[in-house]
Design a protein around this motif. Structure first.
Motif, PDB file in Angstrom:
ATOM      1  N   VAL A  40      24.734  34.700  23.703  1.00 27.57           N
ATOM      2  CA  VAL A  40      25.358  33.520  24.323  1.00 27.57           C
ATOM      3  C   VAL A  40      24.393  32.333  24.290  1.00 27.57           C
ATOM      4  N   ALA A  41      23.126  32.594  24.616  1.00 27.67           N
ATOM      5  CA  ALA A  41      22.131  31.528  24.619  1.00 27.67           C
ATOM      6  C   ALA A  41      21.965  30.925  23.228  1.00 27.67           C
ATOM      7  N   LYS A  42      21.947  31.773  22.208  1.00 23.81           N
ATOM      8  CA  LYS A  42      21.822  31.281  20.840  1.00 23.81           C
ATOM      9  C   LYS A  42      23.041  30.462  20.442  1.00 23.81           C
ATOM     10  N   ALA A  43      24.227  30.875  20.901  1.00 21.49           N
ATOM     11  CA  ALA A  43      25.444  30.119  20.607  1.00 21.49           C
ATOM     12  C   ALA A  43      25.407  28.739  21.268  1.00 21.49           C
ATOM     13  N   VAL A  44      24.907  28.695  22.507  1.00 22.77           N
ATOM     14  CA  VAL A  44      24.779  27.411  23.204  1.00 22.77           C
ATOM     15  C   VAL A  44      23.804  26.497  22.469  1.00 22.77           C
ATOM     16  N   GLU A  45      22.663  27.057  22.054  1.00 25.95           N
ATOM     17  CA  GLU A  45      21.683  26.268  21.312  1.00 25.95           C
ATOM     18  C   GLU A  45      22.259  25.762  19.994  1.00 25.95           C
ATOM     19  N   ALA A  46      23.000  26.627  19.302  1.00 27.07           N
ATOM     20  CA  ALA A  46      23.622  26.222  18.039  1.00 27.07           C
ATOM     21  C   ALA A  46      24.649  25.116  18.263  1.00 27.07           C
ATOM     22  N   GLY A  47      25.406  25.223  19.349  1.00 29.71           N
ATOM     23  CA  GLY A  47      26.380  24.183  19.664  1.00 29.71           C
ATOM     24  C   GLY A  47      25.722  22.847  19.929  1.00 29.71           C
ATOM     25  N   ALA A  48      24.597  22.876  20.616  1.00 28.54           N
ATOM     26  CA  ALA A  48      23.865  21.632  20.890  1.00 28.54           C
ATOM     27  C   ALA A  48      23.338  21.023  19.598  1.00 28.54           C
ATOM     28  N   ARG A  49      22.830  21.877  18.696  1.00 28.04           N
ATOM     29  CA  ARG A  49      22.342  21.365  17.410  1.00 28.04           C
ATOM     30  C   ARG A  49      23.474  20.742  16.595  1.00 28.04           C
ATOM     31  N   THR A  50      24.618  21.413  16.575  1.00 26.77           N
ATOM     32  CA  THR A  50      25.770  20.892  15.840  1.00 26.77           C
ATOM     33  C   THR A  50      26.225  19.549  16.409  1.00 26.77           C
ATOM     34  N   PHE A  51      26.208  19.459  17.739  1.00 26.42           N
ATOM     35  CA  PHE A  51      26.596  18.207  18.393  1.00 26.42           C
ATOM     36  C   PHE A  51      25.683  17.062  17.965  1.00 26.42           C
ATOM     37  N   THR A  52      24.390  17.301  17.979  1.00 28.47           N
ATOM     38  CA  THR A  52      23.440  16.242  17.618  1.00 28.47           C
ATOM     39  C   THR A  52      23.520  15.887  16.137  1.00 28.47           C
ATOM     40  N   GLU A  53      23.898  16.853  15.300  1.00 29.69           N
ATOM     41  CA  GLU A  53      24.004  16.580  13.867  1.00 29.69           C
ATOM     42  C   GLU A  53      25.275  15.807  13.510  1.00 29.69           C
ATOM     43  N   LYS A  54      26.366  16.072  14.235  1.00 29.89           N
ATOM     44  CA  LYS A  54      27.658  15.495  13.867  1.00 29.89           C
ATOM     45  C   LYS A  54      28.084  14.307  14.733  1.00 29.89           C
ATOM     46  N   THR A  55      27.373  14.064  15.817  1.00 32.27           N
ATOM     47  CA  THR A  55      27.746  12.981  16.729  1.00 32.27           C
ATOM     48  C   THR A  55      26.712  11.871  16.657  1.00 32.27           C
ATOM     49  N   LYS A  56      27.185  10.652  16.477  1.00 34.19           N
ATOM     50  CA  LYS A  56      26.273   9.512  16.413  1.00 34.19           C
ATOM     51  C   LYS A  56      25.974   8.984  17.809  1.00 34.19           C
ATOM     52  N   PRO A  57      24.758   8.513  18.030  1.00 34.25           N
ATOM     53  CA  PRO A  57      24.432   7.908  19.328  1.00 34.25           C
ATOM     54  C   PRO A  57      25.267   6.657  19.557  1.00 34.25           C
ATOM     55  N   VAL A  58      25.510   6.348  20.815  1.00 36.49           N
ATOM     56  CA  VAL A  58      26.245   5.124  21.146  1.00 36.49           C
ATOM     57  C   VAL A  58      25.412   3.907  20.765  1.00 36.49           C
TER      58      VAL A  58
END
Length: 206
Positions: A40-58
């Motif tokens: 679960v922890a690895k999935a959460v970390e992976a989700g955070a990485r994906t978010f930062t890779e695919k989402t642009k800062p405001v």
């Protein structure tokens, strides 16, 4: 995925329980709990990485008033103090419970460790091992979730948002740790420590 060896298995791996199926089964259950939490922890970390890779800062980072930062720091510091007190309480309870277990097993004499613990003792150690696995898994998920939320907030909304998120998620984590420790006082610390105190043998002459 194999979790790093941790203290939650320390008691079950005592040589006195090497041939105990009850304790061995409890250790396996604890490993399953921790392995699941690790996934679960690895999935959460992976989700955070994906978010930062695919989402642009405001375009315009968020800013907060100094009073807001001060409130967040106060909340975090207060929760951290509570977590510290809870951990100290567990240590105190553990000490007294182990002494009680030793006296209970040997009627107040002086003792040394025995290589043949009884069924009640094995049951208590088995219970404590599973409880340790639950505690370890809970703390792992709390810590990982806090770090992931802070990372995403900082990436998306800027440095000040990251600082505020770190303070707030840290406070949530501390509150969770207080709950884990407080529940440990009622079951893990007392049960396991009494059991450890009961693994004793009479020593002639003190």
């Amino acid at each position: 995925v194999r979790p790093i060896q941790a203290d939650y298995l320390k008691d079950s791996q005592d040589p006195a329980y090497a041939n105990s199926r009850l304790v061995g089964t409890a250790a396996t259950a604890a490993r399953v709990l921790v392995t699941g939490a690790t996934l679960v922890a690895k999935a959460v970390e992976a989700g955070a990485r994906t978010f930062t890779e695919k989402t642009k800062p405001v375009n315009t980072p968020m800013t907060f008033q100094p009073t807001t930062h001060n409130y967040v720091r106060q909340i975090h510091n207060y929760s951290a103090t509570g977590a510290s007190i809870s951990s100290k309480a567990v240590g105190t309870v553990t000490h007294h419970a182990q002494n009680f277990g030793a006296k209970l097993a040997g009627k107040g004499e002086s003792y040394q460790r025995s290589s043949n613990p009884g069924l009640i003792n094995k049951g208590l150690i088995a219970f404590g091992t599973i409880a340790d696995g639950i505690d370890y898994a809970s703390k792992l998920i709390l810590t990982t979730s806090s770090q992931a939320a802070t990372t995403m907030a900082g990436h998306r909304y800027g440095a000040e948002a990251e600082e505020v998120a770190r303070g707030l998620t840290g406070a949530v984590k501390n509150v969770g740790l207080v709950y884990v420790d407080a529940s440990g006082i009622s079951r893990r610390a007392v049960v396991k420590s009494v059991a450890k105190g009961m693994v004793v043998g009479r020593v002639k002459g003190g």
